[in-house]
Design an enzyme around this catalytic site. Structure first.
Site, PDB file in Angstrom:
ATOM      1  N   TYR A 119       0.890  -1.153   0.271  1.00 32.32           N
ATOM      2  CA  TYR A 119      -0.144  -0.130  -0.084  1.00 32.32           C
ATOM      3  C   TYR A 119       0.810   1.221   0.156  1.00 32.32           C
ATOM      4  CZ  TYR A 119      -3.853   3.005   1.441  1.00 32.32           C
ATOM      5  OH  TYR A 119      -4.708   4.136   1.756  1.00 32.32           O
TER       6      TYR A 119
ATOM      7  N   LYS B 216       0.789   4.333  -2.832  1.00 36.68           N
ATOM      8  CA  LYS B 216       0.430   5.388  -2.635  1.00 36.68           C
ATOM      9  C   LYS B 216       1.796   6.535  -2.784  1.00 36.68           C
ATOM     10  CE  LYS B 216      -3.735   4.855  -1.625  1.00 36.68           C
ATOM     11  NZ  LYS B 216      -4.728   5.468  -2.488  1.00 36.68           N
TER      12      LYS B 216
HETATM   13  P1  NAI Z   1     -13.419   2.149   1.101  1.00 32.09           P
HETATM   14  O1  NAI Z   1     -12.793   0.788   1.141  1.00 32.09           O
HETATM   15  O2  NAI Z   1     -14.331   2.840   2.150  1.00 32.09           O
HETATM   16  O3  NAI Z   1     -13.893   2.342  -0.474  1.00 32.09           O
HETATM   17  C1  NAI Z   1     -12.982   2.362  -1.362  1.00 32.09           C
HETATM   18  C2  NAI Z   1     -13.855   2.413  -2.902  1.00 32.09           C
HETATM   19  O4  NAI Z   1     -12.952   2.261  -3.795  1.00 32.09           O
HETATM   20  C3  NAI Z   1     -15.114   1.872  -2.863  1.00 32.09           C
HETATM   21  O5  NAI Z   1     -15.933   2.591  -3.421  1.00 32.09           O
HETATM   22  C4  NAI Z   1     -14.781   0.712  -3.761  1.00 32.09           C
HETATM   23  O6  NAI Z   1     -15.851   0.253  -4.708  1.00 32.09           O
HETATM   24  C5  NAI Z   1     -13.799   1.392  -4.704  1.00 32.09           C
HETATM   25  N1  NAI Z   1     -13.134   0.464  -5.641  1.00 32.09           N
HETATM   26  C6  NAI Z   1     -12.065  -0.593  -5.032  1.00 32.09           C
HETATM   27  N2  NAI Z   1     -11.430  -1.284  -5.914  1.00 32.09           N
HETATM   28  C7  NAI Z   1     -11.926  -0.732  -7.032  1.00 32.09           C
HETATM   29  C8  NAI Z   1     -11.777  -1.230  -8.502  1.00 32.09           C
HETATM   30  N3  NAI Z   1     -10.846  -1.947  -8.910  1.00 32.09           N
HETATM   31  N4  NAI Z   1     -12.231  -0.431  -9.495  1.00 32.09           N
HETATM   32  C9  NAI Z   1     -13.064   0.728  -9.207  1.00 32.09           C
HETATM   33  N5  NAI Z   1     -13.462   1.110  -7.725  1.00 32.09           N
HETATM   34  C10 NAI Z   1     -12.960   0.289  -6.946  1.00 32.09           C
HETATM   35  O7  NAI Z   1     -12.126   3.261   1.060  1.00 32.09           O
HETATM   36  P2  NAI Z   1     -11.866   4.540   1.703  1.00 32.09           P
HETATM   37  O8  NAI Z   1     -11.506   4.585   3.042  1.00 32.09           O
HETATM   38  O9  NAI Z   1     -13.026   5.473   1.493  1.00 32.09           O
HETATM   39  O10 NAI Z   1     -10.562   5.299   0.901  1.00 32.09           O
HETATM   40  C11 NAI Z   1     -10.559   5.861  -0.231  1.00 32.09           C
HETATM   41  C12 NAI Z   1      -9.451   6.347  -0.674  1.00 32.09           C
HETATM   42  O11 NAI Z   1      -8.623   6.992   0.414  1.00 32.09           O
HETATM   43  C13 NAI Z   1      -8.462   5.113  -1.188  1.00 32.09           C
HETATM   44  O12 NAI Z   1      -7.598   5.308  -2.201  1.00 32.09           O
HETATM   45  C14 NAI Z   1      -7.667   4.891   0.422  1.00 32.09           C
HETATM   46  O13 NAI Z   1      -6.429   4.293  -0.098  1.00 32.09           O
HETATM   47  C15 NAI Z   1      -7.621   6.370   0.671  1.00 32.09           C
HETATM   48  N6  NAI Z   1      -7.122   6.525   2.096  1.00 32.09           N
HETATM   49  C16 NAI Z   1      -7.962   6.309   2.984  1.00 32.09           C
HETATM   50  C17 NAI Z   1      -7.875   6.356   4.228  1.00 32.09           C
HETATM   51  C18 NAI Z   1      -8.690   6.078   5.293  1.00 32.09           C
HETATM   52  O14 NAI Z   1      -8.127   6.228   6.536  1.00 32.09           O
HETATM   53  N7  NAI Z   1      -9.852   5.806   5.221  1.00 32.09           N
HETATM   54  C19 NAI Z   1      -6.380   7.018   4.588  1.00 32.09           C
HETATM   55  C20 NAI Z   1      -5.604   7.380   3.582  1.00 32.09           C
HETATM   56  C21 NAI Z   1      -5.853   7.229   2.235  1.00 32.09           C
END
Ligand code: NAI
Length: 243
Positions: free
Chosen positions: A151, A155
């Site tokens: 990851y 990133k």
């Molecule tokens: P989440 O797991 O709640 O949502 C992820 C989203 O990505 C979902 O809508 C899912 O359908 C979509 N997704 C996954 N694989 C996919 C694919 N192959 N094609 C299309 N869509 C796909 O994640 P969250 O927490 O909302 O994170 C969103 C972004 O923020 C991610 O890139 C994550 O790495 C980043 N992030 C999140 C943090 C956190 O604390 N939640 C911290 C730092 C970064």
């Protein structure tokens, strides 16, 4: 006048969490939002909450799926002004136990996905001589984390992609920036222990976990016309966690 009135905004990973908050924030400011999730029915849950939004099912790691979906978005909504590469996954485990599949899957969604989606909007944005791309990285891409080699690398890769595209596309009035969230309350982080949460709250000067809205505010700023002289940057939104 809303900042994104009648602009076409594409948000990947919009079915929940940070992506949903971002899609809703653009929707509130008048954008026509294309909500992408792996499965269309999941994206629909977000699109139904936003006037004029359309849901698309697309695997961002799959070249033909991205090409077909982005062509469909242009034909449904028009040329996009904004792309938010938010879709992301984790497959956390220590290096000794990390399989090649754990490594490859995370790179495929988080890094290849951002590359494919950025490439898919570039021609139209170049022709229009306007565009805003915002890539969701992570503080883990800036500082690393044990158990997240795959990851963290993906990133950090997103930050490199951001700087390279900023240099490549700037002359066409296309800006490319990243946002690096800290610890945000979503499904992705819901499995972390109470102990871990307490330690984040204790460490972050702001003294709480972040929300999707905290991230959305930064994303909409970088995607606005007003941010036209900011490119290649990573905006950390973490309540001061990595200070
Ligand atoms: P989440 O797991 O709640 O949502 C992820 C989203 O990505 C979902 O809508 C899912 O359908 C979509 N997704 C996954 N694989 C996919 C694919 N192959 N094609 C299309 N869509 C796909 O994640 P969250 O927490 O909302 O994170 C969103 C972004 O923020 C991610 O890139 C994550 O790495 C980043 N992030 C999140 C943090 C956190 O604390 N939640 C911290 C730092 C970064």
């Amino acid at each position: 006048m809303s900042r994104f009135q009648d602009q076409v905004v594409i948000v990947t990973g919009a079915s929940r969490g940070i992506g949903r908050a971002i899609a809703e924030a653009f929707g509130r400011e008048g954008a026509r939002v294309a909500c992408i999730a792996t499965r269309r029915e999941n994206a629909l849950a977000t699109a139904e909450r936003i006037a004029g939004a359309i849901a698309y099912g697309c695997d961002v790691s799959n070249e033909s799926s991205v090409q077909e979906t982005f062509a469909q978005i242009e034909s449904d909504l028009g040329v996009p002004q904004v792309l938010v590469n938010n879709a992301g996954i984790t497959r956390d485990t220590l290096l000794m136990r990390m399989s090649l599949e754990d490594w490859d899957q995370v790179q495929a969604v988080n890094l290849r996905g951002a590359f494919l989606c950025s490439r898919a909007v570039t021609k139209s944005m170049m022709k229009a001589r306007y565009g805003r791309m915002v890539n969701i990285s992570s503080i883990v891409g800036q500082s690393g984390a044990a158990g997240q080699a795959n990851y963290a690398a993906s990133k950090a890769g997103v930050i490199g992609l951001t700087m390279a595209l900023a240099k490549e596309l700037g002359s066409r009035n296309i800006t490319v920036n990243a946002v690096a969230p800290g610890f945000i309350e979503t499904d992705m982080t819901s499995e972390l222990s109470e102990e871990m949460r307490a330690s984040v709250i204790a460490k972050a000067p702001i003294g709480r976990l972040g929300s999707g809205e905290d991230i959305a505010h930064g994303v909409t700023f970088l995607a606005s016309r007003e941010a036209g002289y900011i490119t290649g940057q990573t905006l950390t939104i973490d309540g001061g966690l990595i200070l």
